[in-house]
Enzyme design. Structure first.
Site, PDB file in Angstrom:
ATOM      1  N   ARG A  58      11.461  -9.868  -8.324  1.00  0.00           N
ATOM      2  CA  ARG A  58      12.170  -9.677  -7.048  1.00  0.00           C
ATOM      3  C   ARG A  58      12.653  -8.232  -6.923  1.00  0.00           C
ATOM      4  NH1 ARG A  58      17.290 -10.522  -6.402  1.00  0.00           N
ATOM      5  NH2 ARG A  58      17.471 -12.253  -7.863  1.00  0.00           N
ATOM      6  N   TYR A 111       8.508  -6.436  19.859  1.00  0.00           N
ATOM      7  CA  TYR A 111       7.974  -7.709  19.336  1.00  0.00           C
ATOM      8  C   TYR A 111       9.018  -8.822  19.543  1.00  0.00           C
ATOM      9  CZ  TYR A 111       5.906 -10.926  15.954  1.00  0.00           C
ATOM     10  OH  TYR A 111       5.348 -12.011  15.339  1.00  0.00           O
ATOM     11  N   ASP A 183       8.740   0.672  14.667  1.00  0.00           N
ATOM     12  CA  ASP A 183       7.765  -0.354  14.290  1.00  0.00           C
ATOM     13  C   ASP A 183       6.383   0.263  14.523  1.00  0.00           C
ATOM     14  OD1 ASP A 183       5.985  -2.486  14.187  1.00  0.00           O
ATOM     15  OD2 ASP A 183       7.361  -3.902  15.150  1.00  0.00           O
ATOM     16  N   LYS A 208      -1.063  -7.284   9.954  1.00  0.00           N
ATOM     17  CA  LYS A 208      -1.963  -6.800  10.995  1.00  0.00           C
ATOM     18  C   LYS A 208      -2.932  -5.768  10.407  1.00  0.00           C
ATOM     19  CE  LYS A 208       0.868  -9.468  13.172  1.00  0.00           C
ATOM     20  NZ  LYS A 208       2.052  -8.994  13.878  1.00  0.00           N
TER      21      LYS A 208
HETATM   22  C1  LIG Z   1       3.433  -9.356  13.927  1.00  0.00           C
HETATM   23  C2  LIG Z   1       4.420  -8.311  14.260  1.00  0.00           C
HETATM   24  C3  LIG Z   1       5.694  -8.300  13.673  1.00  0.00           C
HETATM   25  C4  LIG Z   1       6.172  -9.385  12.734  1.00  0.00           C
HETATM   26  O1  LIG Z   1       5.416  -9.461  11.578  1.00  0.00           O
HETATM   27  P1  LIG Z   1       5.156 -10.794  10.701  1.00  0.00           P
HETATM   28  O2  LIG Z   1       4.316 -10.293   9.610  1.00  0.00           O
HETATM   29  O3  LIG Z   1       4.496 -11.787  11.597  1.00  0.00           O
HETATM   30  O4  LIG Z   1       6.491 -11.289  10.264  1.00  0.00           O
HETATM   31  C5  LIG Z   1       6.542  -7.245  14.010  1.00  0.00           C
HETATM   32  N1  LIG Z   1       6.158  -6.289  14.880  1.00  0.00           N
HETATM   33  C6  LIG Z   1       4.948  -6.289  15.466  1.00  0.00           C
HETATM   34  C7  LIG Z   1       4.591  -5.204  16.413  1.00  0.00           C
HETATM   35  C8  LIG Z   1       4.048  -7.294  15.178  1.00  0.00           C
HETATM   36  O5  LIG Z   1       2.848  -7.287  15.786  1.00  0.00           O
END
Ligand SMILES: *Cc1c(COP(=O)(O)O)cnc(C)c1O
Length: 393
Positions: A58, A111, A183, A208
């Site tokens: 962890r 998001y 982000d 992603k």
């Molecule tokens: C998918 C996504 C998230 C969240 O990510 P997870 O891996 O699903 O928890 C945050 N920001 C953006 C732009 C995303 O596409």
């Protein structure tokens, strides 16, 4: 190997500085929860930080560490903190840096869950938030309050594809002593490096583009400076939202092809955007690579390419959009993005369904908006697929 002077694609393969004691060509999976100390003094030295050494997964693990160092190098940050999902990254940042009574200014089209967790849960601890169209720098300035502590943006925004000026935000953050958090999921460091443009923290849903194969969920926080890195790392270990070594291995593997995957998906997206823009049944399309995008010049100045995400609305609105989604055969009807497969979805009823109707409208997420995440298939197949589905609308 020292990879600091290598190009981006070479860094994807050789970066991060992991050196395997047995010479393994890939980073092995250290599938262990704990690490044995040589003796009691060694254990004490590891805990006090006098000696570098692994203690417990962890807190840190060689496989996860290799990924953290690699992504930090790609983003030009001080250090990376790998977490179990993109939302774990969001919460590590919110919980790690915001205090009771603080206020954040964020993108209206952020998001969905990044907004929902703030408005429904951090509000319980007295954190205030204001959502504005951050593509409008003046709107950010107007939203600032004496207790504002953070600007939290996503650019291009999801799913409106609005572009926020990163350098302008960095200037506001510096002048007002705020954290600028970006982000960078939609771009990946291949297309945009927010830390170089003045952000303090960048994070990813590595679910992603970075992993890129739609087979795991993962996240990463990258801090520009040591102080912020340590603060967030401590938050992650105390929250317990760490990554798993197997997950880290998967992302390291996926990352090797990030450059070629993005190039290919982007080439496809440019052709699909051209096709859709000319189609008589399309009301509007927003793609940063089209001259018709209202912020085409800004996108070109801060992004290294136009990416593979596009949004559009059909003339027939929601009903037409639904018929399109029900009739595509190659693209999958699914949320998410950044994988090798093309995905199509309807944000108003899917990714942003928990965001209030009023907030959606203000953010420009209309009921008829369709989001298309372009994959790396043969573009002729993707266009044929859209063509036959549009004929059914
Ligand atoms: C998918 C996504 C998230 C969240 O990510 P997870 O891996 O699903 O928890 C945050 N920001 C953006 C732009 C995303 O596409």
């Amino acid at each position: 190997m020292k990879s600091k002077n290598l190009g981006f694609n070479s860094k994807l393969i050789h970066g991060g500085g992991y050196e395997d004691p047995l010479g393994s060509a890939t980073v092995p999976i250290y599938q262990t929860s704990t690490f044995a100390f040589k003796n009691a003094d060694h254990g004490a030295a590891c805990f006090s930080g006098e000696e570098a050494g692994y203690i417990y997964t962890r807190i840190g693990n060689p496989t996860i560490g290799a990924l953290e160092n690699l992504v930090a190098e790609l983003e030009n940050g001080y250090g990376g903190i790998a977490v179990g999902s993109g939302m774990a990254a969001v919460n590590t940042i919110y919980f790690g840096l915001l205090n009771q009574g603080d206020h954040i200014v964020s993108s209206a089209a952020v998001y969905g869950p990044s907004r929902v967790v703030m408005e429904q849960h951090y509000s319980r601890f007295g954190v205030e938030s204001t959502y504005v169209n951050t593509a409008d720098t003046e709107a950010i300035l107007k939203a600032l309050k004496p207790n504002t502590r953070m600007i939290f943006i996503e650019t291009p925004a999801n799913p409106t594809m609005d572009i926020t000026d990163l350098k302008a935000c960095a200037k506001i953050a510096r002048e007002n002593n705020l954290y600028l958090v970006v982000d960078n999921t939609f771009c990946s460091p291949y297309l945009q490096k927010p830390l170089d443009l003045g952000a303090d923290i960048v994070f990813h849903s590595m679910t992603k583009f970075l992993n890129g194969h739609a087979d795991i969920v993962a996240g990463m926080v990258i801090a520009k400076e040591e102080g912020l890195y340590k603060k967030l790392r401590s938050m992650m270990t105390n929250l317990g939202c760490n990554m798993d070594p197997h997950q880290a291995y998967m992302v390291i593997r996926g990352l090797k092809t990030l450059g070629i995957r993005i190039e290919r998906a982007q080439q496809n997206a440019i052709k699909i955007a051209d096709y859709l823009e000319k189609h008589p049944k399309i009301e509007w399309i927003k793609y940063p690579g089209l001259k018709s995008h209202p912020q085409y010049e800004l996108a070109r100045s801060q992004m290294l390419g136009s990416g593979s995400m596009l949004s559009f609305e059909l003339k027939g609105g929601l009903e037409a959009g639904k018929r399109l989604m029900d009739n595509v055969k190659v693209a999958l009807l699914a949320v998410s993005l950044g994988g090798v497969e093309s995905l199509i979805q309807h944000p108003a009823s899917m990714t942003h369904s928990k965001v209030s109707a009023e907030a959606k409208l203000k953010a420009g997420i209309t009921d008829g908006l369709v989001r298309y995440a372009v994959g790396i298939e043969d573009v002729e197949d993707l266009i044929d697929d859209l063509d036959q589905a549009l004929a059914m609308v």
